[in-house]
Design a protein around this motif. Sequence first.
Motif, PDB file in Angstrom:
ATOM      1  N   THR A  96       0.844  -1.197   0.000  1.00 55.32           N
ATOM      2  CA  THR A  96       0.000   0.000   0.000  1.00 55.32           C
ATOM      3  C   THR A  96       0.875   1.240   0.000  1.00 55.32           C
ATOM      4  OG1 THR A  96      -1.613  -1.194   1.344  1.00 55.32           O
ATOM      5  CG2 THR A  96      -1.863   1.191   1.240  1.00 55.32           C
ATOM      6  N   LEU A  97       0.488   2.227  -0.804  1.00 50.54           N
ATOM      7  CA  LEU A  97       1.198   3.505  -0.781  1.00 50.54           C
ATOM      8  C   LEU A  97       0.772   4.277   0.458  1.00 50.54           C
ATOM      9  CD1 LEU A  97       0.810   4.569  -4.517  1.00 50.54           C
ATOM     10  CD2 LEU A  97       2.825   3.584  -3.428  1.00 50.54           C
ATOM     11  N   PRO A  98       1.706   4.859   1.173  1.00 43.55           N
ATOM     12  CA  PRO A  98       1.350   5.634   2.366  1.00 43.55           C
ATOM     13  C   PRO A  98       0.462   6.829   2.011  1.00 43.55           C
ATOM     14  CG  PRO A  98       3.705   5.200   2.314  1.00 43.55           C
ATOM     15  CD  PRO A  98       3.158   4.782   0.988  1.00 43.55           C
ATOM     16  N   PRO A  99      -0.513   7.145   2.853  1.00 43.60           N
ATOM     17  CA  PRO A  99      -1.396   8.291   2.577  1.00 43.60           C
ATOM     18  C   PRO A  99      -0.630   9.600   2.378  1.00 43.60           C
ATOM     19  CG  PRO A  99      -2.247   6.997   4.413  1.00 43.60           C
ATOM     20  CD  PRO A  99      -0.899   6.438   4.065  1.00 43.60           C
ATOM     21  N   GLY A 100       0.422   9.813   3.154  1.00 43.95           N
ATOM     22  CA  GLY A 100       1.209  11.036   3.002  1.00 43.95           C
ATOM     23  C   GLY A 100       1.868  11.133   1.642  1.00 43.95           C
ATOM     24  N   LEU A 101       2.340  10.005   1.119  1.00 39.47           N
ATOM     25  CA  LEU A 101       2.956   9.984  -0.201  1.00 39.47           C
ATOM     26  C   LEU A 101       1.922  10.355  -1.257  1.00 39.47           C
ATOM     27  CD1 LEU A 101       5.711   8.272  -1.697  1.00 39.47           C
ATOM     28  CD2 LEU A 101       3.601   7.464  -2.691  1.00 39.47           C
ATOM     29  N   LEU A 102       0.735   9.813  -1.128  1.00 32.53           N
ATOM     30  CA  LEU A 102      -0.337  10.155  -2.069  1.00 32.53           C
ATOM     31  C   LEU A 102      -0.661  11.644  -1.999  1.00 32.53           C
ATOM     32  CD1 LEU A 102      -2.650   7.067  -1.500  1.00 32.53           C
ATOM     33  CD2 LEU A 102      -1.210   7.544  -3.509  1.00 32.53           C
ATOM     34  N   ARG A 103      -0.680  12.194  -0.787  1.00 31.44           N
ATOM     35  CA  ARG A 103      -0.968  13.618  -0.591  1.00 31.44           C
ATOM     36  C   ARG A 103       0.138  14.477  -1.220  1.00 31.44           C
ATOM     37  NH1 ARG A 103      -2.311  13.045   4.162  1.00 31.44           N
ATOM     38  NH2 ARG A 103      -0.256  13.207   5.107  1.00 31.44           N
ATOM     39  N   GLN A 104       1.405  14.106  -1.002  1.00 36.84           N
ATOM     40  CA  GLN A 104       2.504  14.868  -1.594  1.00 36.84           C
ATOM     41  C   GLN A 104       2.461  14.802  -3.121  1.00 36.84           C
ATOM     42  OE1 GLN A 104       5.065  16.962  -0.412  1.00 36.84           O
ATOM     43  NE2 GLN A 104       3.800  16.925   1.431  1.00 36.84           N
ATOM     44  N   CYS A 105       2.124  13.649  -3.671  1.00 34.93           N
ATOM     45  CA  CYS A 105       1.991  13.529  -5.124  1.00 34.93           C
ATOM     46  C   CYS A 105       0.905  14.475  -5.629  1.00 34.93           C
ATOM     47  CB  CYS A 105       1.674  12.085  -5.527  1.00 34.93           C
ATOM     48  SG  CYS A 105       3.084  10.966  -5.434  1.00 34.93           S
ATOM     49  N   GLU A 106      -0.210  14.514  -4.928  1.00 33.53           N
ATOM     50  CA  GLU A 106      -1.294  15.416  -5.317  1.00 33.53           C
ATOM     51  C   GLU A 106      -0.848  16.875  -5.228  1.00 33.53           C
ATOM     52  OE1 GLU A 106      -5.744  16.618  -3.760  1.00 33.53           O
ATOM     53  OE2 GLU A 106      -4.980  14.627  -3.295  1.00 33.53           O
ATOM     54  N   LEU A 107      -0.188  17.240  -4.145  1.00 31.28           N
ATOM     55  CA  LEU A 107       0.285  18.616  -3.976  1.00 31.28           C
ATOM     56  C   LEU A 107       1.295  19.008  -5.056  1.00 31.28           C
ATOM     57  CD1 LEU A 107       0.771  18.660  -0.082  1.00 31.28           C
ATOM     58  CD2 LEU A 107      -0.923  19.973  -1.384  1.00 31.28           C
ATOM     59  N   ALA A 108       2.091  18.040  -5.505  1.00 33.80           N
ATOM     60  CA  ALA A 108       3.124  18.304  -6.507  1.00 33.80           C
ATOM     61  C   ALA A 108       2.635  18.047  -7.931  1.00 33.80           C
ATOM     62  CB  ALA A 108       4.347  17.435  -6.217  1.00 33.80           C
ATOM     63  N   ASP A 109       1.379  17.659  -8.063  1.00 33.72           N
ATOM     64  CA  ASP A 109       0.794  17.332  -9.365  1.00 33.72           C
ATOM     65  C   ASP A 109       1.585  16.212 -10.051  1.00 33.72           C
ATOM     66  OD1 ASP A 109      -1.230  17.613 -11.237  1.00 33.72           O
ATOM     67  OD2 ASP A 109      -0.094  19.056 -12.447  1.00 33.72           O
ATOM     68  N   LEU A 110       1.925  15.192  -9.268  1.00 32.07           N
ATOM     69  CA  LEU A 110       2.622  14.015  -9.775  1.00 32.07           C
ATOM     70  C   LEU A 110       1.683  12.816  -9.755  1.00 32.07           C
ATOM     71  CD1 LEU A 110       6.058  14.000  -7.892  1.00 32.07           C
ATOM     72  CD2 LEU A 110       5.667  14.587 -10.276  1.00 32.07           C
ATOM     73  N   THR A 111       1.859  11.938 -10.699  1.00 29.87           N
ATOM     74  CA  THR A 111       1.140  10.675 -10.663  1.00 29.87           C
ATOM     75  C   THR A 111       1.814   9.792  -9.617  1.00 29.87           C
ATOM     76  OG1 THR A 111       0.628  10.861 -13.005  1.00 29.87           O
ATOM     77  CG2 THR A 111       0.451   8.654 -12.028  1.00 29.87           C
ATOM     78  N   PRO A 112       1.041   9.230  -8.681  1.00 32.14           N
ATOM     79  CA  PRO A 112       1.665   8.359  -7.672  1.00 32.14           C
ATOM     80  C   PRO A 112       2.300   7.137  -8.335  1.00 32.14           C
ATOM     81  CG  PRO A 112      -0.587   8.919  -7.053  1.00 32.14           C
ATOM     82  CD  PRO A 112      -0.399   9.390  -8.465  1.00 32.14           C
ATOM     83  N   PRO A 113       3.320   6.604  -7.723  1.00 32.42           N
ATOM     84  CA  PRO A 113       3.942   5.395  -8.287  1.00 32.42           C
ATOM     85  C   PRO A 113       2.992   4.204  -8.199  1.00 32.42           C
ATOM     86  CG  PRO A 113       4.868   5.877  -6.128  1.00 32.42           C
ATOM     87  CD  PRO A 113       3.947   7.014  -6.471  1.00 32.42           C
ATOM     88  N   ASP A 114       3.234   3.227  -9.013  1.00 35.46           N
ATOM     89  CA  ASP A 114       2.490   1.969  -8.910  1.00 35.46           C
ATOM     90  C   ASP A 114       2.912   1.279  -7.620  1.00 35.46           C
ATOM     91  OD1 ASP A 114       3.086   1.274 -12.393  1.00 35.46           O
ATOM     92  OD2 ASP A 114       1.351   2.244 -11.480  1.00 35.46           O
ATOM     93  N   VAL A 115       2.004   0.521  -7.045  1.00 33.92           N
ATOM     94  CA  VAL A 115       2.327  -0.229  -5.835  1.00 33.92           C
ATOM     95  C   VAL A 115       3.488  -1.188  -6.115  1.00 33.92           C
ATOM     96  CG1 VAL A 115       1.465  -1.888  -4.137  1.00 33.92           C
ATOM     97  CG2 VAL A 115       0.029   0.012  -4.844  1.00 33.92           C
ATOM     98  N   GLY A 116       3.535  -1.744  -7.305  1.00 31.98           N
ATOM     99  CA  GLY A 116       4.643  -2.640  -7.664  1.00 31.98           C
ATOM    100  C   GLY A 116       5.986  -1.924  -7.653  1.00 31.98           C
ATOM    101  N   ASP A 117       6.017  -0.686  -8.159  1.00 30.56           N
ATOM    102  CA  ASP A 117       7.258   0.093  -8.129  1.00 30.56           C
ATOM    103  C   ASP A 117       7.632   0.430  -6.695  1.00 30.56           C
ATOM    104  OD1 ASP A 117       7.475   0.039 -10.896  1.00 30.56           O
ATOM    105  OD2 ASP A 117       6.429   1.955 -11.147  1.00 30.56           O
ATOM    106  N   TRP A 118       6.632   0.764  -5.891  1.00 27.48           N
ATOM    107  CA  TRP A 118       6.856   1.056  -4.469  1.00 27.48           C
ATOM    108  C   TRP A 118       7.460  -0.170  -3.789  1.00 27.48           C
ATOM    109  CZ3 TRP A 118       7.235   4.768  -1.029  1.00 27.48           C
ATOM    110  CH2 TRP A 118       7.004   4.497   0.340  1.00 27.48           C
ATOM    111  N   ALA A 119       6.918  -1.335  -4.073  1.00 25.52           N
ATOM    112  CA  ALA A 119       7.369  -2.568  -3.421  1.00 25.52           C
ATOM    113  C   ALA A 119       8.805  -2.921  -3.788  1.00 25.52           C
ATOM    114  CB  ALA A 119       6.438  -3.720  -3.780  1.00 25.52           C
ATOM    115  N   THR A 120       9.242  -2.536  -4.984  1.00 31.33           N
ATOM    116  CA  THR A 120      10.601  -2.889  -5.400  1.00 31.33           C
ATOM    117  C   THR A 120      11.651  -1.866  -4.954  1.00 31.33           C
ATOM    118  OG1 THR A 120      10.337  -1.836  -7.563  1.00 31.33           O
ATOM    119  CG2 THR A 120       9.790  -4.199  -7.403  1.00 31.33           C
ATOM    120  N   LEU A 121      11.208  -0.739  -4.438  1.00 28.22           N
ATOM    121  CA  LEU A 121      12.166   0.237  -3.905  1.00 28.22           C
ATOM    122  C   LEU A 121      12.863  -0.352  -2.686  1.00 28.22           C
ATOM    123  CD1 LEU A 121      10.528   3.785  -3.640  1.00 28.22           C
ATOM    124  CD2 LEU A 121      12.452   3.111  -5.060  1.00 28.22           C
TER     125      LEU A 121
END
Length: 158
Positions: A96-121
């Motif tokens: 799961t993407l953290p809620p804060g990360l989703l919020r920062q993506c929205e504030l920065a007008d970025l598309t959030p990463p895929d959960v799969g990309d998040w998991a491989t970080l």
Amino acid sequence: MHLYQRLPIFVFEIEACENLKFITMAIRFNLDRNGQHLSLADWQRLPQAARETLASCLPGDDDFAARLDEIARDHLGRAVERSVDPASTAWQDTNTLPPGLLRQCELADLTPPDVGDWATLPAFRRYVLTKLSRRDTPNHCFVPAMLEFGLARTPAEL
């Protein structure tokens, strides 16, 4: 050789942390991991050599807590405080993407990463993005970190 070339410092941190005036993400990780708290004022009271010793610790270094306590006793006259607020562990969830990360993506007008990309970080990079996302206001390091970690694209890449 520049200090950042021999310490675990991300590119997005170089400007702020190159001279170790500010606390690096690796140090923040080690502080949170060990339930320790070190104020910026106390960090800046430490001599440069002590800051370099702490900054040379890799994320997850098992000796960090004891080393910090010893340095703090020697230079601040006391051991460091224990953190009263446990650090967020949202970075540990790879499903799961953290809620804060989703919020920062929205504030920065970025598309959030895929959960799969998040998991491989790597875990430390997930920690960094979660740490940079803990407030409801834009973090000036968030977009550079997302770019550095390959989770966002520059306008030229679109």
